[in-house]
Scaffold this motif. Structure first.
Motif, short mmCIF file in Angstrom:
data_model
loop_
_atom_site.label_atom_id
_atom_site.label_comp_id
_atom_site.label_asym_id
_atom_site.label_seq_id
_atom_site.Cartn_x
_atom_site.Cartn_y
_atom_site.Cartn_z
N ILE A 24 39.27 51.21 41.57
CA ILE A 24 38.93 50.19 40.58
C ILE A 24 38.15 50.82 39.42
CG2 ILE A 24 37.62 48.04 40.18
CD1 ILE A 24 40.13 47.52 41.77
N ILE A 79 40.80 52.56 37.11
CA ILE A 79 41.66 51.70 36.28
C ILE A 79 40.82 50.90 35.28
CG2 ILE A 79 41.83 49.61 37.76
CD1 ILE A 79 44.94 49.84 37.08
N LYS A 102 38.63 39.52 40.79
CA LYS A 102 39.51 40.58 41.31
C LYS A 102 40.59 39.92 42.15
CE LYS A 102 36.32 44.37 42.22
NZ LYS A 102 35.65 45.06 43.33
N PRO A 103 41.84 40.30 42.07
CA PRO A 103 42.33 41.34 41.17
C PRO A 103 42.37 40.86 39.72
CG PRO A 103 44.15 40.37 42.43
CD PRO A 103 42.90 39.76 42.95
N PHE A 104 42.21 41.80 38.80
CA PHE A 104 42.32 41.47 37.39
C PHE A 104 43.47 42.25 36.77
CE2 PHE A 104 39.07 44.83 37.86
CZ PHE A 104 39.63 45.83 37.10
N PHE A 123 47.92 55.77 42.72
CA PHE A 123 47.48 54.73 43.65
C PHE A 123 48.60 54.43 44.65
CE2 PHE A 123 47.05 50.31 44.98
CZ PHE A 123 45.75 50.29 45.42
N LYS A 141 46.34 54.26 53.14
CA LYS A 141 45.29 53.23 53.26
C LYS A 141 45.73 52.10 54.18
CE LYS A 141 43.25 54.33 48.84
NZ LYS A 141 43.10 54.05 47.44
N TYR A 168 35.97 44.60 57.54
CA TYR A 168 36.06 43.53 56.53
C TYR A 168 35.96 44.12 55.11
CZ TYR A 168 34.94 39.50 53.67
OH TYR A 168 34.97 38.56 52.68
N ARG A 169 35.05 45.05 54.94
CA ARG A 169 34.86 45.68 53.63
C ARG A 169 36.12 46.45 53.22
NH1 ARG A 169 30.49 46.81 50.74
NH2 ARG A 169 29.07 46.34 52.43
N HIS A 190 38.71 43.90 52.24
CA HIS A 190 38.28 43.27 50.98
C HIS A 190 38.54 44.20 49.78
CE1 HIS A 190 35.61 41.13 48.16
NE2 HIS A 190 35.18 42.32 47.83
N THR A 191 38.18 45.46 49.95
CA THR A 191 38.35 46.44 48.87
C THR A 191 39.82 46.60 48.51
OG1 THR A 191 36.37 47.61 49.53
CG2 THR A 191 37.95 48.86 48.25
N THR A 207 42.21 44.49 49.10
CA THR A 207 42.74 43.24 48.51
C THR A 207 42.60 43.30 46.99
OG1 THR A 207 42.09 41.96 50.46
CG2 THR A 207 42.48 40.72 48.45
N GLY A 208 41.41 43.68 46.55
CA GLY A 208 41.15 43.73 45.10
C GLY A 208 41.93 44.82 44.39
N SER A 209 41.97 46.01 45.00
CA SER A 209 42.62 47.12 44.29
C SER A 209 44.13 46.96 44.28
CB SER A 209 42.20 48.47 44.90
OG SER A 209 42.51 48.53 46.25
N GLY A 229 45.85 44.22 44.24
CA GLY A 229 46.19 43.19 43.25
C GLY A 229 46.05 43.71 41.83
N THR A 230 44.98 44.46 41.60
CA THR A 230 44.73 44.99 40.25
C THR A 230 45.80 46.02 39.86
OG1 THR A 230 42.37 44.57 40.47
CG2 THR A 230 43.02 46.22 38.84
N TYR A 231 46.31 46.75 40.83
CA TYR A 231 47.35 47.75 40.55
C TYR A 231 48.76 47.14 40.60
CZ TYR A 231 44.26 51.82 40.35
OH TYR A 231 43.30 52.73 39.98
N SER A 288 48.64 42.28 48.21
CA SER A 288 47.28 41.78 47.98
C SER A 288 47.11 40.39 48.61
CB SER A 288 47.00 41.72 46.48
OG SER A 288 45.68 41.32 46.25
N GLU A 345 41.77 38.99 55.09
CA GLU A 345 40.34 39.03 54.74
C GLU A 345 39.67 37.68 55.03
OE1 GLU A 345 39.61 39.91 50.58
OE2 GLU A 345 37.55 39.20 50.74
#
Lengths: 130, 109
Positions: free
Chosen positions: A15, A18, A107-109, B20, B27, B52-53, B56-57, B59-61, B63-65, B71, B78
């Motif tokens: 993150i 990016i 997030k996600p963004f 990624f 991952k 969980y972490r 969670h991490t 999930t965010g990455s 989606g962002t990628y 995601s 999650e």
């Protein structure tokens, strides 16, 4: 006041990468990147960021705890913060606002629109401040 | 548009996405591997917090990628595991989590 100098506090390397690309290369901002809350506290006074982008869930010192410590530093009280978080339920946004955040980036963004999303929150903040 | 693709002409962004994407398989493998271990170990708050972490991490990455489907699957996992950071899941809940972990895969089609 134009937004130029941003501090990013994010523990997740993917993150960070990016977000850096989105804000520096695509958005043209000057970005200081920190991987922990403690690093942000250590760098804050020398960097004097106009805005802080702060991840909520980080190990050791999370976003809200980091914000509380930043606020105690000279200039920290006046520096606006935007939280970056996957937890964006309405009541949680209100909690972050109570802590002093001017906005939340979920997030996600989308890295392509991230700069304009931040710019919009910044403009709103500047207008409301008067 | 395939999973992971974003509308951009930025070469650097594409390079970052490729990097990624290349790392993503390991991952996901790590989550499967961690879960296989957790299933047989006694419930432990710290281990569940770490798991969980991890979810969670990712999930965010993801989606962002641009890996939107993955995601969403990670987010489902999650949300489901969050209460079990505080208390041990029942046998049925272990089965449900195994199902959610088992669904995690990268759609490259």
């Amino acid at each position: 006041m134009a937004l130029k100098n941003i501090m990013l506090v994010e523990d997740e390397p993917d993150i960070r990468e990016i977000t850096s690309l989105a804000l520096e290369e695509l958005g043209g901002f000057k970005l200081t990147v920190c991987s922990t809350g403690q690093q942000a506290i250590d760098k804050f006074e020398s960097v004097c960021p106009q805005l802080i982008l702060l991840d909520v869930m980080m190990p050791q010192m999370d976003g809200p705890m980091t914000l509380a410590k930043l606020k105690k530093l000279p200039g920290g009280e006046k520096t606006p913060v935007i939280f970056i978080t996957a937890k964006v339920q309405t009541h949680e946004i209100k909690e972050y606002q109570k802590l002093g955040a001017i906005g939340v980036i979920p997030k996600p963004f989308d890295p392509i629109t991230l700069s304009s999303d931040i710019q919009a929150l910044w403009s709103k903040y500047i207008n409301e401040r008067g | 548009m395939r999973e992971g693709e974003m509308h951009t002409d930025s070469v650097k962004l594409t390079e970052l996405l490729n990097k990624f994407s290349k790392d993503l398989e390991s991952k996901i493998f790590q989550i499967h591997h961690d879960w296989e271990e957790m299933k047989i170990l006694p419930w432990n708050k710290e281990i569940w917090e770490e798991f969980y972490r991890e979810v969670h991490t990712l999930t965010g990455s993801t989606g962002t990628y641009g890996f939107k489907d993955l995601s969403k699957m990670l987010q489902e996992l999650e949300i489901f595991i969050k209460p079990y950071v505080q208390k041990e899941p029942s046998e049925e809940e272990y089965v449900k989590i195994s199902g959610l972990v088992g669904k995690l895969q990268i759609n490259r089609s």
